[in-house]
Design a protein around this motif. Structure first.
Motif, PDB file in Angstrom:
ATOM      1  N   GLU A  63       0.832  -1.206   0.000  1.00 27.51           N
ATOM      2  CA  GLU A  63       0.000   0.000   0.000  1.00 27.51           C
ATOM      3  C   GLU A  63       0.872   1.264   0.000  1.00 27.51           C
ATOM      4  OE1 GLU A  63      -4.005   0.665   2.239  1.00 27.51           O
ATOM      5  OE2 GLU A  63      -2.388   1.283   3.597  1.00 27.51           O
ATOM      6  N   ALA A  64       1.916   1.275   0.825  1.00 21.84           N
ATOM      7  CA  ALA A  64       2.811   2.430   0.887  1.00 21.84           C
ATOM      8  C   ALA A  64       3.541   2.622  -0.438  1.00 21.84           C
ATOM      9  CB  ALA A  64       3.816   2.254   2.021  1.00 21.84           C
ATOM     10  N   LYS A  65       3.970   1.514  -1.047  1.00 18.44           N
ATOM     11  CA  LYS A  65       4.680   1.606  -2.325  1.00 18.44           C
ATOM     12  C   LYS A  65       3.763   2.134  -3.414  1.00 18.44           C
ATOM     13  CE  LYS A  65       7.214  -1.143  -5.738  1.00 18.44           C
ATOM     14  NZ  LYS A  65       7.649  -2.514  -6.131  1.00 18.44           N
ATOM     15  N   ALA A  66       2.522   1.664  -3.458  1.00 25.24           N
ATOM     16  CA  ALA A  66       1.576   2.122  -4.478  1.00 25.24           C
ATOM     17  C   ALA A  66       1.279   3.611  -4.323  1.00 25.24           C
ATOM     18  CB  ALA A  66       0.287   1.312  -4.395  1.00 25.24           C
ATOM     19  N   ALA A  67       1.119   4.058  -3.079  1.00 24.87           N
ATOM     20  CA  ALA A  67       0.849   5.476  -2.842  1.00 24.87           C
ATOM     21  C   ALA A  67       2.051   6.334  -3.199  1.00 24.87           C
ATOM     22  CB  ALA A  67       0.465   5.691  -1.375  1.00 24.87           C
TER      23      ALA A  67
END
Length: 422
Positions: free
Chosen positions: A88-92
């Motif tokens: 999730e952090a990488k996608a954001a």
């Protein structure tokens, strides 16, 4: 690239800066992804702390012969939650980066508002358009009449927007490039640099050509890019570097071919050499400490102006308006030269200050001598000048009624004593 802290600090001001570029509000979308990324990273850190604690408790329990199955099950469950948060952090982070990397630099406060080149502001002019006692010809009429400029031959070889120069005109083009490079190196303190004409994705990204302007570029089958200007490799010489402040400013100059697809220019300047797929240019690049970049911008522009003065050309400096300023620049001065045959002013040099916009994309920093840590350098670039357009200006400005061309005196060392062409 913009600093996310600038967006966080004043989203309204950031949107106002982009509005000067005729762009819609974007701060909210950037901050939404920033919030997702930060909250995911915070939760991830908390889970990491809990997992570390569990590992410690499991180790103690096993040494004491206790049943640690429940603790181990919790640790396994944590691993899955942590992987989801990492994704999730990488996608954001990628979504935030995709937004930021396509946004142009914020404009300097003194850049005039305006939609296009019609709103650029003339700052000063050197000389006045001459009143010739005959009807001046355009450069392609002159070159073809001399038999030294061949568009049909170039079209046979490569298609439209190429030129073959022969004999004395080919020598004149070479002389112009050598004169400019020698002037900037010997008298203006630039370091002569020979650069690759093919570069990779990271290099094009660093100066802002990618990802937004790939349609303006030529790409080879192995994934490299032909440089649109030597600004690209010259500026990227400091990519990933941490420089000592005492080493600044760095000044580079290169004489190189440039390659541009001229996407979107169909129907514009189809006759002659004004808009070509391949042309030669002397490029100047400077890398400075932030407090010196405004002064360096003025200095660089004056270096280019000297070229035009010594060639005996009529020129003027204009500051580009908001709608005409390039993607990476915070402020740009264009030098325009008067073309008697065309009866018009045409751009022959652009000198731009990008502040730390390119440096952030390249991770180019310096270590201030009186402060801790590092800071981003400022980068500047300028044409010193476009050789093909200088050739055009010399032909049209120094044409004689008998069809000959007077050779500017500063070119004598490279012209073998020729005072006239034709």
């Amino acid at each position: 690239m913009h600093d996310i802290r600038t967006v966080r600090a004043d989203p309204a001001a950031f949107d106002a800066a982009m509005a000067r570029r005729a762009l819609p509000p974007v701060a909210a979308a950037i901050l939404e992804q920033d919030s997702i990324r930060r909250s995911s990273q915070t939760a991830l850190q908390e889970l990491q702390a809990r997992r570390n604690q569990l590992s410690k408790e499991i180790g103690i329990g096993k040494r004491q012969g206790a049943d640690t199955a429940a603790l181990e099950a919790e640790a396994t469950a944590l691993r899955g939650r942590m992987e989801a948060l990492e994704a999730e952090a990488k996608a954001a982070d990628e979504a935030q980066g995709a937004l930021l990397e396509t946004l142009p630099n914020a404009l300097a406060d003194d850049v005039p508002d305006g939609r296009d080149e019609a709103d650029n502001v003339v700052l000063h002019q050197h000389g006045n358009p001459p009143n010739m006692p005959f009807t001046p010809k355009q450069h392609f009429e002159i070159g073809e009449a001399l038999g030294l400029m061949d568009f049909a031959g170039a079209s046979k070889l490569a298609g439209a927007r190429f030129t073959v120069l022969r004999g004395q005109l080919a020598r004149l083009e070479r002389a112009l490039g050598q004169y400019m490079l020698t002037l900037h190196v010997d008298e203006h303190g630039f370091s002569e640099t020979a650069v690759p004409l093919l570069v990779n994705d990271a290099t094009m990204y660093g100066t802002g050509q990618l990802p937004k302007f790939k349609e303006d570029l030529f790409r080879t089958e192995d994934g490299r890019w032909l440089i649109p200007t030597a600004e690209v490799p010259l500026t990227n010489l400091v990519a990933g570097e941490i420089l000592a402040e005492d080493a600044l400013p760095l000044r580079f100059a290169a004489l190189s071919p440039c390659f541009r697809s001229e996407a979107g220019s169909a129907g514009r300047d189809t006759r002659g050499m004004l808009r070509q797929h391949q042309f030669t240019k002397v490029e100047m690049v400077a890398v400075t400490a932030p407090e010196h970049s405004d002064a360096e911008h003025e200095r660089m522009t004056q270096c280019a102006e000297r070229v035009l003065t010594e060639l005996g050309l009529v020129w003027r400096r204009v500051v580009l308006c908001a709608g005409d300023t390039g993607f990476s620049a915070t402020k740009t001065y264009d030098l325009e030269v008067w073309l008697p045959g065309q009866g018009a002013w045409r751009e022959i040099s652009s000198c731009s200050n990008t502040l730390d916009f390119q440096a952030r994309r390249m991770a180019a920093r310096f270590r201030p001598r009186d402060a801790k840590g590092t800071a981003f350098v400022h980068t500047l670039n300028g044409s010193g000048v476009a050789v093909g357009r200088a050739l055009i200006a010399v032909l049209e400005t120094h044409q004689q009624e008998d069809g000959r061309i007077a050779v500017p005196a500063v070119l004598a060392p490279w012209m073998g004593g020729l005072s006239h062409i034709g």
